[in-house]
Structure formats: C-alpha cells, structure tokens
Design a protein around this motif. Structure first.
Motif, PDB file in Angstrom:
ATOM      1  N   PRO A   1       1.692   7.767   4.205  1.00  0.00           N
ATOM      2  CA  PRO A   1       0.242   8.038   4.001  1.00  0.00           C
ATOM      3  C   PRO A   1      -0.299   7.801   2.671  1.00  0.00           C
ATOM      4  CG  PRO A   1       1.617  10.128   3.637  1.00  0.00           C
ATOM      5  CD  PRO A   1       2.431   8.925   3.701  1.00  0.00           C
ATOM      6  N   VAL A   2      -1.575   7.085   2.365  1.00  0.00           N
ATOM      7  CA  VAL A   2      -2.404   7.029   1.350  1.00  0.00           C
ATOM      8  C   VAL A   2      -2.958   8.352   1.277  1.00  0.00           C
ATOM      9  CG1 VAL A   2      -3.825   5.898  -0.089  1.00  0.00           C
ATOM     10  CG2 VAL A   2      -2.324   4.810   1.487  1.00  0.00           C
ATOM     11  N   PRO A   3      -3.010   9.262   0.255  1.00  0.00           N
ATOM     12  CA  PRO A   3      -3.816  10.355   0.499  1.00  0.00           C
ATOM     13  C   PRO A   3      -5.234  10.039   0.495  1.00  0.00           C
ATOM     14  CG  PRO A   3      -2.193  10.702  -1.502  1.00  0.00           C
ATOM     15  CD  PRO A   3      -2.085   9.205  -0.897  1.00  0.00           C
ATOM     16  N   ARG A   4      -6.052  10.792   1.195  1.00  0.00           N
ATOM     17  CA  ARG A   4      -7.541  10.384   1.579  1.00  0.00           C
ATOM     18  C   ARG A   4      -8.439  10.182   0.338  1.00  0.00           C
ATOM     19  NH1 ARG A   4      -9.561  12.753   7.220  1.00  0.00           N
ATOM     20  NH2 ARG A   4      -7.719  12.204   8.425  1.00  0.00           N
ATOM     21  N   ALA A   5      -8.055  10.950  -0.514  1.00  0.00           N
ATOM     22  CA  ALA A   5      -8.974  10.983  -1.756  1.00  0.00           C
ATOM     23  C   ALA A   5      -8.583   9.725  -2.720  1.00  0.00           C
ATOM     24  CB  ALA A   5      -8.789  12.136  -2.603  1.00  0.00           C
TER      25      ALA A   5
ATOM     26  N   LEU B   1      -3.379   2.864   6.854  1.00  0.00           N
ATOM     27  CA  LEU B   1      -3.399   3.231   5.540  1.00  0.00           C
ATOM     28  C   LEU B   1      -2.980   4.619   5.330  1.00  0.00           C
ATOM     29  CD1 LEU B   1      -5.922   0.924   4.125  1.00  0.00           C
ATOM     30  CD2 LEU B   1      -3.488   0.787   3.665  1.00  0.00           C
ATOM     31  N   LEU B   2      -3.682   5.404   6.118  1.00  0.00           N
ATOM     32  CA  LEU B   2      -3.703   6.981   6.078  1.00  0.00           C
ATOM     33  C   LEU B   2      -2.484   7.605   6.592  1.00  0.00           C
ATOM     34  CD1 LEU B   2      -7.344   7.850   7.172  1.00  0.00           C
ATOM     35  CD2 LEU B   2      -6.530   7.696   4.951  1.00  0.00           C
TER      36      LEU B   2
ATOM     37  N   TRP C   1     -16.133  14.362   0.144  1.00  0.00           N
ATOM     38  CA  TRP C   1     -16.192  15.575   0.849  1.00  0.00           C
ATOM     39  C   TRP C   1     -16.074  15.358   2.525  1.00  0.00           C
ATOM     40  CZ3 TRP C   1     -19.205  18.096   4.526  1.00  0.00           C
ATOM     41  CH2 TRP C   1     -18.731  19.645   4.910  1.00  0.00           C
ATOM     42  N   ARG C   2     -16.720  14.490   2.989  1.00  0.00           N
ATOM     43  CA  ARG C   2     -16.887  13.926   4.220  1.00  0.00           C
ATOM     44  C   ARG C   2     -15.461  13.489   4.748  1.00  0.00           C
ATOM     45  NH1 ARG C   2     -17.160  15.153   8.234  1.00  0.00           N
ATOM     46  NH2 ARG C   2     -17.993  13.904  10.217  1.00  0.00           N
TER      47      ARG C   2
ATOM     48  N   THR D   1     -12.436  13.312   3.508  1.00  0.00           N
ATOM     49  CA  THR D   1     -11.016  14.208   3.085  1.00  0.00           C
ATOM     50  C   THR D   1     -11.183  15.343   4.442  1.00  0.00           C
ATOM     51  OG1 THR D   1     -12.321  15.569   1.570  1.00  0.00           O
ATOM     52  CG2 THR D   1     -10.683  13.789   0.814  1.00  0.00           C
ATOM     53  N   ARG D   2     -12.313  15.384   5.045  1.00  0.00           N
ATOM     54  CA  ARG D   2     -12.247  16.498   6.296  1.00  0.00           C
ATOM     55  C   ARG D   2     -12.554  15.735   7.535  1.00  0.00           C
ATOM     56  NH1 ARG D   2     -13.527  18.257   1.811  1.00  0.00           N
ATOM     57  NH2 ARG D   2     -13.326  20.379   1.215  1.00  0.00           N
ATOM     58  N   LYS D   3     -13.014  14.580   7.566  1.00  0.00           N
ATOM     59  CA  LYS D   3     -13.334  14.138   9.062  1.00  0.00           C
ATOM     60  C   LYS D   3     -12.013  13.612   9.684  1.00  0.00           C
ATOM     61  CE  LYS D   3     -14.215   9.108   8.717  1.00  0.00           C
ATOM     62  NZ  LYS D   3     -15.463   8.089   9.275  1.00  0.00           N
TER      63      LYS D   3
ATOM     64  N   THR E   1       0.919   5.146  -4.176  1.00  0.00           N
ATOM     65  CA  THR E   1       0.375   4.425  -2.873  1.00  0.00           C
ATOM     66  C   THR E   1      -0.828   3.528  -3.408  1.00  0.00           C
ATOM     67  OG1 THR E   1      -0.806   6.310  -2.229  1.00  0.00           O
ATOM     68  CG2 THR E   1       1.385   6.204  -1.199  1.00  0.00           C
ATOM     69  N   MET E   2      -1.325   2.847  -2.493  1.00  0.00           N
ATOM     70  CA  MET E   2      -2.331   2.012  -2.717  1.00  0.00           C
ATOM     71  C   MET E   2      -2.478   1.579  -4.087  1.00  0.00           C
ATOM     72  SD  MET E   2      -4.961   1.554  -0.224  1.00  0.00           S
ATOM     73  CE  MET E   2      -6.561   0.930  -0.363  1.00  0.00           C
TER      74      MET E   2
ATOM     75  N   ALA F   1       0.705  -1.116  -0.007  1.00  0.00           N
ATOM     76  CA  ALA F   1      -0.082   0.057   0.055  1.00  0.00           C
ATOM     77  C   ALA F   1       0.897   1.148  -0.060  1.00  0.00           C
ATOM     78  CB  ALA F   1      -0.797   0.020   1.308  1.00  0.00           C
ATOM     79  N   THR F   2       1.881   1.197   0.396  1.00  0.00           N
ATOM     80  CA  THR F   2       2.910   2.309   0.546  1.00  0.00           C
ATOM     81  C   THR F   2       3.334   2.623  -0.990  1.00  0.00           C
ATOM     82  OG1 THR F   2       5.061   1.322   0.838  1.00  0.00           O
ATOM     83  CG2 THR F   2       3.590   1.736   2.784  1.00  0.00           C
TER      84      THR F   2
END
Lengths: 921, 287
Positions: free
Chosen positions: B120-124, B116-117, B278-279, B281-283, B17-18, A718-719
């Motif tokens: 970091p895997v970008p959230r989007a 995962l975050l 939207w949610r 990427t902000r939560k 990533t991912m 995943a990285t």
C-alpha cells in the motif's frame, strides 16, 4: 435515456450531509454578497432650501442661493457646522460625497451653489469680497440662527469652512473677512490671480505671460447653466449674455481685455487682485490647513506657499500638505485621498468640534512610486517632515548644466506651439508617465547635466540663471526641467513649465543681464544615472506668446539649484499584508508540521499486531458489515478465516458482497462494523501489512500507454521495495504473455490483461493472494493452468483467497470454500467436506408416480419432485445401484442418475432459482 | 526502523513507496505531458513566426496588452514578457489544470489507483507525491515557455532593456530579475488553478471533468471580476489579483498587490488541497 435521468445520474445522490453542506455554502455565499452590496442606512438627513442673502457693495442685492443642509441623524445637542464650498463650474451637488462623509462624522454641513452657478441667482463675480464672500457671510448668519447648530456667541456659529479651488479661495477670503470662522481647509486654490493667469518666473517686475489655456477653460465653465439645471426652468433673474455667459460685466470685460492682448489694463489687474485672498490672507485668525496639488498647472504649489507664509506671519496655526494630484492630476491615488481626508478631519475635529489633540505642524507630501496594475493608476508613497520647508527645501543639490548659447525662434502667433500640459481635460494621472510633452525643433535650447551619481529627492522649486537676447528687446520664454533616464526618455514632471517674460533685453547675449528663474515646485526623485535637462522654449500651447516672429538667443548658466528634502516615509497601511502573508505561510508550515508529527505517531502504532494471537493467520474476517453512504448495505455480516496453506474460495452470485469484502481487505473501503485482520493486524487504508497481500480486485488496472512489462516495472517501483524481491521472471511465466508483454496494454485483450493483473498480484510472492474472479476472460486451458498455479502457490505457508460466482471453479481450485449470498455466509468449510458426496441423488425416470412408489418401498428418507420427469431422492444409505435395479425391476425406465454434492445442495437451496444478487434487494 | 519490516513485507517501508522519481517518469511517459510541455516550447516560436511573417497592419484592439504587443519585438525580455502575458489568461491555466487535475483522476479512471493503494502507498503520501510532481511539471511548463521565449526573442531581437508603457525602461540585468519575479508571481497565482483542479481530480474519476471544471471556475471568476458593481466581493475572487504582476513593470516595483495576490492564491490553494487530502484519506475508493 431521457436527459433528466442522465442529469440525475451525473449529479451526486442528495444525501442529508450533502444537502446540509450545500445549503450552508449557499447561505454563506449569499450572506457575503448581501453584506457587501446591502445599502447602509445613511447617518444623516438632508434638507434643501433656497437661502436668500443680501449681497453687493451697497448691501442691496438679494441673491437666492440653492443650498442643502446635512444634519447628522444621531446627534445629541447642538452640533458644529462646516460650510462646504464647491469648485468653479460646480454646484452643491459636486461636493455631496464630501458633505456626506463630514455629516457622518457629526458635523452639520451646509453646501450651496455659489451665485452665478446652477440654480442660484446672481452673477459670477469671481469670489468678489462684495458678492461671493458677502454671500458666505450671510450663510454664516443663517447657520447661527439654526437651532441645531452650536454657537460661540449670538450670531456666531461654530463653523469651519472647507472648499477646493474656487471654494478654497472663498474659504480663505471669508476667514480673512469674517472672524466668526473657526477653522478653514482650503485646497488646490490660489493666492493671487495675477500670478496665476499672468505668471512670471523671473526676478523682474515685468508682467507675466497670459495662461490662455486655463483662462479659457475657466471662462468657458461660467458661460452656461450646468446640465443638472437644464431640465428645470431657468431660475428667475438669470440672464445669459452670449459673450459673457453668467459672468458679471466687469469680470467679462477683464477677461476679454487680457485674452485679447495678453497685457492687461490696470483695472483688470485690480479686479484679479480683488478676487484673490492675497490681500486679506494676513488677517486670517482661523487655523488653516492648506492642501495643494503637485500636479496642477493652474494653481501650482507656489500659490499655497504664498498663502502659508502670509498666514503664518501673523502667528495663526498653518499646516501644509501636498498630494499627487490637482487640476491636472485629479484627486490623486487612494493613499493620497485617504491622507488628505484624515488631515482634514483631524483639523476640523480639533479646531471646530474641539475633539482630539492639536494637529502637529508636520508637512506631508507624496511622491510617485510607480504604477498599480489593478487600479491602472499611479501609486504614491507618503512622506512627512517636521515642519513646512517652503519651496526651498531643507537642503539643496547643485548640478552643472552644459550647453552653449543657442538661438531659438518664436513662430508668429506662437503656432506651432510646444505642448506641456492639457488644461481642463482632467486627464488621468497616469498620462503624466507616458508624457504629453513635445518640443518643436528650432524653438528650444537644451542644457543638460552629466548623469547624477546618486538619487536626488527634489522637493521644491529648482532655480536656474538665464541670459537672453532679443532683437525686439522682449522675449517670452518657457523654461522646463526634464528628468532624462538612461535610455534618453525625458519626463516633464507634472507638465509644469516656468513662463518668463523679459523686457529691455539687449540684442547680444553677452550683454544680457543674468536673471534667476524660479522653476515650478515639484516632488520628484531623480534616480542615479539619470540626467537633468533644462529646456528653454519659445512657445507653449497653454500660454499666449507674441504675435510677431523673432529669434532670441538664450544661455543658461551652469549652476542648477535643486532643493531637496528627506522625508520620513509615512507607514503604508498596505504593508500589513506582508505580515499577513508571512503569518499565513507560517501557519501553513506549522499546520503541516503538526499534521506530520501526529501521523508519524499514529503510524508507529501500526507496527505491532493488533491481535497477536492471529499473527500467523493470513486472514481473519470478523463480523464484517458495510453500509454505503446512501443506505445500501452491501455486506450484512461476514466472518471467515484463511489459514496458511489454504486456497479459500469466496463463492456467491453476482452482487452477493464478495467484491465489497475484498475491497475492505485491500484497504480501499472502510467497513461500517467488524474488521479484517491480516496476520493479526487490523486492516485500515494504507496498513503496512497490506504489503504482504497481493491483489486483483475488480479487474485489471493498467496505464494504457505502457507495455505490460513497463506496467509491472512501474508497479514494483511504486512499492519502493528491492528490485530483486519482485521475482519478475516467475510472474511473467505465470502471465504467459510471450512477446505480447512488450506491447502496450491498451491493445491487450481482456484475457491478456487479466493474466497480467494476476502476474502483478503475484509480484514479490505475497503471503496472501487475493484474487477477484481470476478466471474471468481466460480460456479453458488457461483456467486449468491457473488452477494448478494457485494450488502450487498456497504451499510454503502462503494462502490464497479467490472469489468466484462459479461453483465448479471453487470446487476444483480451492481447499476451503465460503458461500456468500445477500451479504451473509451461507456455508463454509473444507471443500471435501461440503463438496463431498451428498446423500441425495437426482433421478430422471419415465414414470414419476411409479418411481415414487418403488422408492418409498426401499425406505429412502425423502423424495422430492424435480421437474416433469425428475426426482431428488435422499438415499439414506441405500446404494445407488440398488435403487436403479429396483426401479428397472419395477418397469420404470431410468434415463439419468446424477449423484449430488453438498455444496451444490447448499448453493442451490439458498441461491437456487432466486439468482438475483444482494445488489437487487 | 526494524519494527517497520515486521508488520509489512520484507523491504517495505511506507515512506519509500511511490518514489517521486518514479512518479515523474510515470507522468513523463504520458502523451499529454509530452504534448503540453512541447507546446509550451513551440508557442514562443509560433509567436515569433507570427511577428516575422504576419502583416504589418496593426489593428486597433484597445486591449489591455496593446502596449505589450507594441513592445514585444523590442528585445528578448519584452518578447518573453509578451509570451507570458498572452499565455497567463488561459493557456497556462489549462496546462496547470491538466497537470494537477488529471494526475489522480486518470489513475482512478484506469483502475490503477486501487492497486497503488493496495501496495500500500499511504493515501496521504500518494496525494503528496502526485501533487508535488504535478506542481513540478507545471513549473517546468512555465519555465520552458519563459526560457524558450527568452532565448528565441534574444536571438532575434537582441538583449535589450525591458520596456513598458507604465514606467521607464529597465536595464537588461534588473529586467531579467523583474521577468523572473513575474514568472514567480504567475507561478503563485496559478496555485489557485492547481488547488481547484487537484481537488476536483480527487473528487471525481473523470480527468476531463477535473480539468474542465477548474478552467471553468477560473473563467467564471474572471467574468465576475469584470463586474465592478460587486464591489469588495471581488477581492475574494481567486482571479482578482491575477494581473497584479504588471506592478513589477513599474519603477520601483509595486508589490502591494502582488502580496495580496499571493495571500489570495496561497489561501485558496491550501484550502483546496486541505479538502482534497481530508476527503481522499477518508473516502471509499470504488473506481
């Protein structure tokens, strides 16, 4: 736990934002539903009235008609009128929706129940010029006298007459008899009832075949007072004869005559002709819009064609429209209903109201296009041609029929009989597709074409030539045209058949004269590959066939003439949705593109350190504050720094804010204020610099169905980083799980998962390692090993941040410590500095007051009692040995001497007995 | 992109990533994926067996699919159509909701989401990859069902024209195209379920809640759609056009309702996914 508290836990906490969003949604939904179901204010007013008109050939019979006048609510001045007549068996109620929509458009609409029906008086004279038509003239007088109605002259109202079927014929006959009518829109109606009930499709003068099915339906409908009048007492003057119902005696007699024998007397034919527009239609001066249904075995398209030709011959404007519906097909699909409504309104607006351009002469029709799944009904496409082509079409295609002369038997009384249509059932249009047609073996002859090479758009009445022989000299035949698809399924278009009665026939088919049979007009596309089959049958349940059995011989000539027309498709308003769909997709793609561009631009900014002066500092936390949405403040204000080579301990009781701080460090949570900088980069969710940080936060998180090793592999995949950079071997050594690494993680003990999680955090040897309670669940030897690992890890310029609520752990593992309580920093610095020897000592003595005295003499700084036998003494530089010696000398027994350390002081003084965390505040 | 390596670790690039393939394997290793796909493959065989060994007595149910039942054994195309028709109302909904609703929620419930975050895997990117893979699995499920039904049906009942009660038979070649178009429309109409379940999966940490919630909303919408008194409001219901694929059995095919159905489904799905992104990427990720 009670269910209410469970419920409260399950539901989200009602914050102000949620309440606002929730109520806004609720209001929106309620508003939408309300808007959709709210009844609109009617745009008209109604007034019911019994209008007495003078009727009868002698103008001496008063008939009370049950009428209703619709007036537009908002009208300025006088308004034009529409006389709206109902169909056979109906009342003024059956046209109420049409009346309402016309009233909505600014017309005064007079609906009434014709005499012989409903609550009106009189008898059914079948649109007799002396009765029903004269009644309508009386209604025109009544309209002219109304103050709301516009007039052309005294006693001459501005009026259009609209009606379907029975009412349509009335419109035609009234316009033919009374020049005051300004425009008419007759639909699905007849030209000549003799052709309707005794149709003859061959070019011979012999009387046609009695259409018994429909005649029976017609006659039955006039026999009773309709249900809506049943509750009220029967209106005066209504007498119901058991044999004739409310039919006038002459009409009843005519029916009984023709229904009994099938060959009518002259008086019957006279009556039918008198009840037909055919005689007066040539006198019509009112512009006429003729609407006829293509699915109508009662009044087929040929009836409207006859009307149209007669009216057009005098130069009166006539327009013709066909729709897919009629007495068998009903009102037809929505698209057809919309088209007919549009044409009607356009016609009335121009010729009655005097608004809008003159309607064109174009002829519009529709063809079945398929089946709609949602409406469970047929879908039709509309077409138009510049002028009405009649039943012969604008072109013609000839096909060759094949088949020998065949004998066919007429059974006695026509029973069993073939089925082509089901008169009066008002069946759904879609039934026409599954087909009701059925021929009886032995009773029909078949003539078929080869598969057609290209599709044929049949619009009009096909024609064949037929020779027939009969031992009785007469034959009643039914000629049908089937469209046969590749699989051999025949379809009888609209259930229409051509009844033929031939007389003076020879006994041998060779001697027979060839007759041209005009088949019923249809609108149908015969697809390429289909064949056309012409069937000549001896029976049809909708018609009366001869009583005597006989066997005929029939031969259809090879030429089959199909009239065709190429119409311009009428734009389907539904196609707009395709553009909507394309627009929607385009908007989504555009929106995505813009979003991606904006993100990319923003991501570019993340590559440069926010604060270059910290570029070599693993972690700088500055005035971090985190308040959650529900108002809970987890971290008040925390600032500290982790330098390379340091193992920093974040020490604090449970709930002190350690985990929240670490969450912010991992980009999982946004700080409310302050920031955290990793190598000079401000941390945001997904900051690339997080890739230089390894973490264990809030316990391990693994895919339970994978083994430990698979989990590490999956994580590293995943990285997206090079496989070799992971250093799996080193990580696995640290995990120390042995063969258990190949077991599924759901079988792991807490400690095993913990070690695997630490190994995962160390994958790729990140420059900053953040571990939340790393020794949780480990046994003492493992804890000792872990301490060594962490100390070793912090060499080579790497740094480690460990959180713990255990003082000893921090003391033994870390180089630096940060003590947190209730979201604030209590103490921080190198461990040696804060862990180093404290000037105070904890003593346990046998005699506390005596000890206090001795200690005072020694000159220590302070003495504090600590429990029943304990003292905490600030030594102020006095050696511990001397203190103990002095006490012993003074006869005070010393049980214990414990040197204290600063960190412990600080930790206990501030956290102390108040072990409740910030979470409990 | 040498700058990229500067701020992150060596070899780290947010866009790498991912990887999608890694997520595909991540999901493929899960029992629920294997079971769902396996069931899609087995269902046509069960139906086939039921037709073969079931009693010959037809019950007069009068349902919407009556005619399809009668025609189901007339050929492979009709058999596949029957399998699709019986699955479209509920089974497909559950399977799609499972793939799309469970993908994020289960990571949250395992606690692996935060790692995962932190990669970091970008959230989007995380959401996008999860969504794409979930949609791909849903599509595979639909195709497996269709494919197995088509093959099994053709082997047993032959390669015959596609028959229906609403129009004439359609020759096997064009019939196959119609069947594929029906599959395509079903796929599009399932986007509503995909959107709802994905959104719920992002909002909650409970995988069952996300899947069940989406299925429940679908059923509720179907029930409301039966109430004709609601009038034009029904056009706004996400399930209103779910039967529009039957228009493809007509000759020529009726696509107006399909177009409207596609608009409805795509609009709902886009809205749900938009809110989900939207949610998410902000939560604050607290699980």
């Amino acid at each position: 736990m009670s269910w209410t508290s469970r419920l409260r836990r399950a539901l989200p906490r009602p914050t102000r934002r949620r309440i606002i969003a929730g109520s806004a949604t609720l209001v929106l939904v309620a508003g939408l539903v309300g808007w959709a179901v709210w009844p609109e204010r009617d745009g008209w007013t109604t007034q019911d009235e019994m209008i007495t008109v003078v009727s009868g050939p002698e103008r001496n019979e008063n008939v009370a008609l049950d009428a209703r006048l619709y007036l537009p609510r908002d009208r300025d001045g006088k308004v034009p009128a529409v006389l709206l007549a109902h169909g056979f068996g109906g009342t003024k109620e059956s046209v109420s929706s049409d009346a309402e929509s016309l009233a909505e458009r600014g017309y005064a609409v007079l609906t009434y129940t014709a005499q012989g029906f409903g609550r009106s008086g009189g008898q059914i004279h079948l649109n007799s010029p002396d009765y029903e038509v004269r009644d309508a003239q009386g209604l025109l007088d009544w309209l002219a006298a109304r103050p709301e109605i516009r007039t052309d002259a005294a006693g001459d109202p501005r009026v259009g007459v609209v009606g379907g079927s029975y009412g349509g014929a009335l419109a035609l006959m009234l316009a033919g008899q009374d020049p005051r009518v300004d425009a008419i829109v007759p639909s699905i109606t007849w030209n000549d009832l003799t052709n309707v009930f005794l149709p003859q499709s061959a070019d011979t003068s012999a009387t046609g075949v009695f259409k018994k099915g429909w005649a029976g339906v017609f006659f039955g409908n006039g026999g009773t007072v309709p249900a809506d009048g049943a509750a009220a007492p029967p209106p005066t003057g209504i007498t119901i004869d058991p044999a004739c119902g409310r039919f006038a005696a002459d009409v009843c007699k005519a029916y009984l005559d023709v229904a009994t024998t099938g060959s009518p007397e002259a008086s019957t034919l006279d009556l039918l002709r008198r009840s037909s527009p055919a005689g007066t239609v040539g006198q019509i001066k009112a512009p006429t819009l003729l609407v006829q249904g293509a699915v109508d075995t009662l009044f087929p398209l040929s009836e409207a064609d006859a009307n149209a030709r007669s009216i057009a011959a005098t130069g009166t404007p006539v327009r013709v429209a066909w729709f897919t519906g009629g007495h068998d097909g009903g009102a037809g699909p929505q698209s057809d209903q919309d088209r007919v409504k549009f044409l009607t309104v356009q016609w009335l607006d121009h010729y009655v109201k005097g608004e809008g351009d003159a309607p064109s002469d174009s002829f519009t029709y529709s063809r079945v296009a398929g089946f709609s799944a949602l409406d469970r009904d047929l879908v039709t496409n509309g077409y138009s041609t510049d002028a009405y082509p009649g039943l012969a079409g604008t072109g013609r295609t000839e096909l060759e029929l094949e088949g020998p002369a065949q004998p066919i038997a007429n059974p006695p009384n026509g029973n069993p009989g073939a089925i082509s249509s089901l008169p009066g059932t008002g069946g759904r249009l879609s039934q026409l597709l599954s087909g009701v047609a059925a021929d009886i073996p032995g009773q029909f002859a078949t003539f078929e074409t080869r598969p057609v090479g290209s599709a044929i758009d049949v619009v009009g009445a096909p024609a064949v030539r037929l020779r027939a022989a009969s031992p009785t000299g007469e034959a009643t035949l039914f000629v049908k045209l089937y469209d046969v698809d590749e699989s051999g399924t025949p379809t009888l278009s609209a259930g229409l058949v051509a009844p033929v009665r031939l007389t003076e026939l020879p006994t041998s088919v060779e001697q027979a004269q060839e007759r041209t049979i005009r088949l019923p007009a249809i609108v149908r596309r015969i697809e390429a590959g289909h064949t056309v089959r012409v069937v000549v049958a001896t029976t049809d349940q909708a018609f009366l066939s001869p009583v005597q059995p006989a066997t005929y011989t029939v031969q259809v000539a090879s030429a089959l003439e199909l009239p065709t027309a190429v119409g311009t498709p009428i734009a389907n308003p539904q196609t707009i949705w395709r553009y909507v769909l394309a627009g929607l997709l385009g908007a989504i793609v555009l929106g995505l593109a813009v979003l991606l561009l904006v993100r990319r631009r923003r991501a570019r900014g993340q590559h440069e350190p926010t604060l270059p002066e910290f570029a070599q500092t693993p972690l700088v936390v500055r005035k971090l504050r985190k308040a959650y949405g529900d108002g809970f403040v987890a971290v008040e204000e925390i600032s500290f720094t982790v330098e390379r080579g340091q193992v920093v301990g974040l020490l604090g009781p449970n709930g002190a804010g350690k985990t929240t701080t670490l969450r912010v460090l991992m980009g999982l949570t946004m700080p409310t204020a302050g920031d955290a900088l990793v190598f000079g980069h401000r941390l945001e969710p997904g900051s690339p610099v997080l890739s230089r940080v390894g973490a264990l936060v809030e316990g391990p998180g693994f895919l339970p169905h994978l083994t430990g090793l698979e989990n590490l592999h999956a994580y590293w995949k995943a990285t997206g980083r090079p496989w070799a950079d992971a250093r799996f071997d080193e990580a696995l050594e640290i995990a120390g799980l042995g063969d258990s690494i190949h077991r599924r993680t759901k079988k792991y003990s807490h400690g095993m998962r913990q070690r695997l999680a630490i190994a995962q955090a160390m994958l790729g040897l990140p420059e900053l390692l953040v571990l939340d309670e790393p020794t949780d669940g480990l046994d003492p030897p493992q804890i000792a090993e872990m301490r060594r690992v962490l100390k070793r890890y912090a060499t080579d310029g790497r740094a480690v941040l460990v959180s713990s609520h255990l003082l000893a752990e921090v003391e033994q593992t870390c180089t630096h410590a940060v003590v947190v309580n209730k979201g604030r920093i209590v103490a921080s610095g190198p461990v040696e500095e804060i862990v180093g020897e404290s000037p105070s000592v904890q003593l346990e003595v046998s005699d506390v007051p005596a000890a206090e005295r001795v200690l005072d003499e020694l000159g220590v700084r302070s003495v504090l009692p600590d429990g029943p036998s304990g003292l905490i003494v600030d030594m102020n530089g006095t050696p511990r040995s001397e203190v103990v010696a002095s006490l012993v000398r003074a006869g005070v027994a010393v049980d214990r001497v414990v040197p204290r350390r600063r960190l412990e002081d600080a930790f206990l003084a501030l956290v102390g007995d108040n072990s409740r965390g910030s979470g409990d505040r | 992109m040498s700058v990229a390596t500067e701020s992150g670790a060596t070899g780290y690039r947010p866009s790498r990533t991912m990887p999608i393939w890694a997520e595909v394997r991540r999901q493929a290793s899960r029992r629920r994926t294997q079971l769902a796909l396996g069931f899609m493959a087995v269902l046509p065989l069960i139906v086939l067996a039921a037709f073969e060994f079931g009693g010959g007595e037809d019950e007069e149910s009068g349902g919407a699919f009556d005619s399809l039942v009668g025609l189901a054994t007339s050929g492979g195309l009709n058999f596949a159509l029957f399998c699709l028709a019986v699955s479209a109302g509920f089974l497909l909904v559950v399977v799609v909701a499972l793939f799309c609703g469970d993908t994020v929620a289960s990571e949250a419930s395992w606690g692996s989401l935060r790692y995962l975050l932190a990669v970091p895997v970008p959230r989007a990117r995380l959401l996008a990859v999860k969504l794409i893979v979930a949609l791909a699995y849903s599509a595979v499920a639909l195709l497996v069902l269709t494919g197995v039904a088509l093959i099994a049906g053709t082997l047993r009942y032959g390669w015959n024209p596609l028959g229906s009660t609403v129009a004439a038979e359609i020759a096997p070649g064009p019939g196959l195209l119609r069947l594929l178009a029906i599959v395509g429309f079903l796929a599009i109409s399932m986007l509503v379920v995909a959107g709802l379940s994905f959104l719920l999966g992002v909002l909650t940490d409970a995988p069952l809640g996300a899947v069940g919630g989406a299925v429940m909303i679908w059923i509720l919408s179907s029930i409301l759609d039966q109430i004709t008194a609601l009038g034009t409001v029904r056009y706004l219901l996400p399930t209103h056009f779910s039967d529009a694929w039957m228009g493809l059995l007509s000759t020529p095919a009726q696509v107006d309702d399909l177009v409207k159905g596609a608009i409805s489904a795509i609009a709902y799905a886009t809205l749900c996914w938009g809110v989900a992104f939207w949610r998410f990427t902000r939560k604050d990720v607290t699980s």
